[in-house]
Enzyme design. Sequence first.
Site, PDB file in Angstrom:
ATOM      1  N   GLY A  72      -8.645  17.953 -69.867  1.00 26.31           N
ATOM      2  CA  GLY A  72      -7.716  18.068 -70.986  1.00 26.31           C
ATOM      3  C   GLY A  72      -6.344  17.490 -70.709  1.00 26.31           C
ATOM      4  O   GLY A  72      -5.327  18.057 -71.102  1.00 26.31           O
ATOM      5  N   CYS A 131      -9.803  10.350 -75.543  1.00 25.13           N
ATOM      6  CA  CYS A 131     -10.067  11.535 -74.729  1.00 25.13           C
ATOM      7  C   CYS A 131     -10.833  12.560 -75.557  1.00 25.13           C
ATOM      8  O   CYS A 131     -10.346  13.006 -76.598  1.00 25.13           O
ATOM      9  CB  CYS A 131      -8.772  12.161 -74.217  1.00 25.13           C
ATOM     10  SG  CYS A 131      -9.112  13.661 -73.256  1.00 25.13           S
ATOM     11  N   ASN A 193     -14.666   5.313 -72.465  1.00 25.96           N
ATOM     12  CA  ASN A 193     -14.277   6.656 -72.035  1.00 25.96           C
ATOM     13  C   ASN A 193     -15.567   7.479 -71.934  1.00 25.96           C
ATOM     14  O   ASN A 193     -16.665   6.949 -72.099  1.00 25.96           O
ATOM     15  CB  ASN A 193     -13.286   7.255 -73.047  1.00 25.96           C
ATOM     16  CG  ASN A 193     -12.391   8.318 -72.407  1.00 25.96           C
ATOM     17  OD1 ASN A 193     -12.874   9.154 -71.640  1.00 25.96           O
ATOM     18  ND2 ASN A 193     -11.111   8.294 -72.711  1.00 25.96           N
TER      19      ASN A 193
END
Lengths: 303, 242
Positions: A72, A131, A193
Site C-alpha cells: 500500500g 497500484c 504492475n
Amino acid sequence: MVNTKVTLSGLTLDNPVIPASGTFGYGYEFAELYDINILGSFSFKGTTKEGRFGNPSPRIAETPSGMLNAVGLQNPGVEAVISEELPKLKKVFNKKVIANVSGFSPEDYAYTCERLDGEEQVGIIECNISCPNVHGGGMAFGASPEAAAEITRVVKKVTKKPVYMKLSPNVTDIKAVALACEEAGADGLSLINTLLGMRIDIKGRKPLLANRTGGLSGPAVFPVALRMVYDVYEAVKIPVIGMGGIMSAEDIVEMMLAGASACQVGAANLVDPFACKKIIEDLPRVMEKYKIKSLEEIIGGAH
Amino acid sequence: MTDSIFEILENKKLARDVYCMRLSGDTSQITRPGQFVNIKIDGLFLRRPISVCDAGGNVLTLIYKVVGEGTRRMCEMRKGVKLSLLTGLGNGYDTSKSGDRPLLVGGGVGTPPLYLLAKKLVSEGKRPCAVIGFNTKDEVFLEKELKALGVPLTVACADGSYGEKGFVTDALPGDYTYFYACGPEPMLRALCDAAHTSGQLSFEERMGCGFGACMGCSCKTKYKNKRICKDGPVLEKEEIIW
C-alpha cells in the site's frame, strides 16, 4: 565482446537491468551486499506527496510461482525522500535513478513530480497509475484511457524529465491506455504492475491479506507481462520498459524480443538479493549463446 | 547478511509438530541471539524465516514448528540436503541492558531464540532465569537444554499436564532486573502488563524478503515505522503500540 547497452529517452544504460520499484527500497540495503553501480538504473520505492504507512498486516502471501503483496505504497513522503533518502542514495549509486511516483489526485502527481524535477540524480519519472493496493487513487487512474491521459498531461507540464507511465494489467485493453498516454505526451511506458489477486486461509475462512486483495508478482505473471509488452510494442512508438516475473538473463532476452527497450526485475530481488547482479553477470553468456551482438538490435525482434 | 549454502546434519522431531534441524555452514554473520535465517525451499517462491536457536563453530541449530507448507516440507528433509540460507538477519537481542539477573520468557515455538540468548548471558557472567510456556505436556521442548546451561527454569502448561498450571504470566518470579521474551502476541502483551521492569520482545510477521527491501512486514511504533525483519524482530517494551 557483446554490447549490453540500451537507451531510454536519451538516457544510456550500461545494461537493461533495472530493479523494480518497491523491491529495492532506496537502494542501500542492496548496496551493503554488492556495488549497485553495475545496475542499468533502478526505480526507487513508490513516492507520494505525503508520507504513508500503508496497509495493515499481513501484507504478503505466497502463491504458486509467485507472491501477493498489499504493502500500500508505504513511503516517507516526497520531502523526506528528497532531504534524507536521495542524499544517502547518492553515496552508493552514481548513475541516474528512476523516480517512481504515485498519487491520489492529478494535483498529487503534479506536486510530487515537480518536487522531483529539481533532483539532478533523477533521470526518468515513472508515474505509477496502476497500484492495486490503495483506495481512491493508484490503479483507478490506470483503469481508463482518459484518466491515464489526464495524469500524463499534468505531469508533463511540471517536469522536463522523461515521463514514463506505469500501466496496470488489470484492464480490458492495455493498448488503449498505452495509446492514450502516448497521445498525451508520455515519453515511455512501464508495464506491467501486479495483477490483482487473493488467497484465503482455509482454516480461518478469511482472506490471508488484511487488505483482502493484493498484487500478484513473480514468475507466475511472466507470460502475461510478455504478452502485454508484445501488444503494446505494436500499438505505440515510444519505448517500453518490460517487467513482470523476470528471474533470469534468458527472461530479459525474451522480454526484449517482445518489445521491451529495458527491463525491470522485481520479486526476484526479494527471494535472492543478488538476483540483479547474477542476471547482469549472466547476460553476456546468454547473448553469446544466442548469437546476440547487441541487445538493442533484438528489441521487438519477435514481431 | 550473506547468502550461503548449508548442509543438513540432522533433522529430528522434538515435540508435537516441533522439529530440530542442525546444519553445517558459515555462521559468522550470526552476531546476536534473536536473529533469524531465511530459507529457500525447493518449489516454493518465498523463503521461510526461522529464528536461530543456536549457532557457532559453523553449526546452526533451528527449532521450528510445522505450521504450513514450507515447514511441512522442511520436516521431511533428510541429512545431506543442501539449502540456501540468508543469515545474519534481524537486529537480535541487546544483552547490554540485561542487568545481573534477567528473566527469559518463551511461549511455544517462541522459545528457541532464548537458548542462544541464555548462553550469551551466562557467558557474560549474568544469572538469567527462564519461564517457558506451552499448551500441553506433548509440546514441551528445550527444558533439559536450558537447565544444562545452569538456568533456573519454570515450565508452565496451560492445561496443567506438566510443570506449573497456567500461562507464563502465572509463573513469573518476583526478582529480576530485565526481561527478554519471544512468543505469541497475546502472551507478549500480557507479559508487558505483568512485568515490573523494562524488556525486549521478539515479534513475528509474514515477510517478503526478510532483509528490509519490500516493506512487507512493517509495523508502527511510538517513535517511527519499523520493519520487523530489519529494524526488528526485537522491539523494546516502551516503543510498542499494542
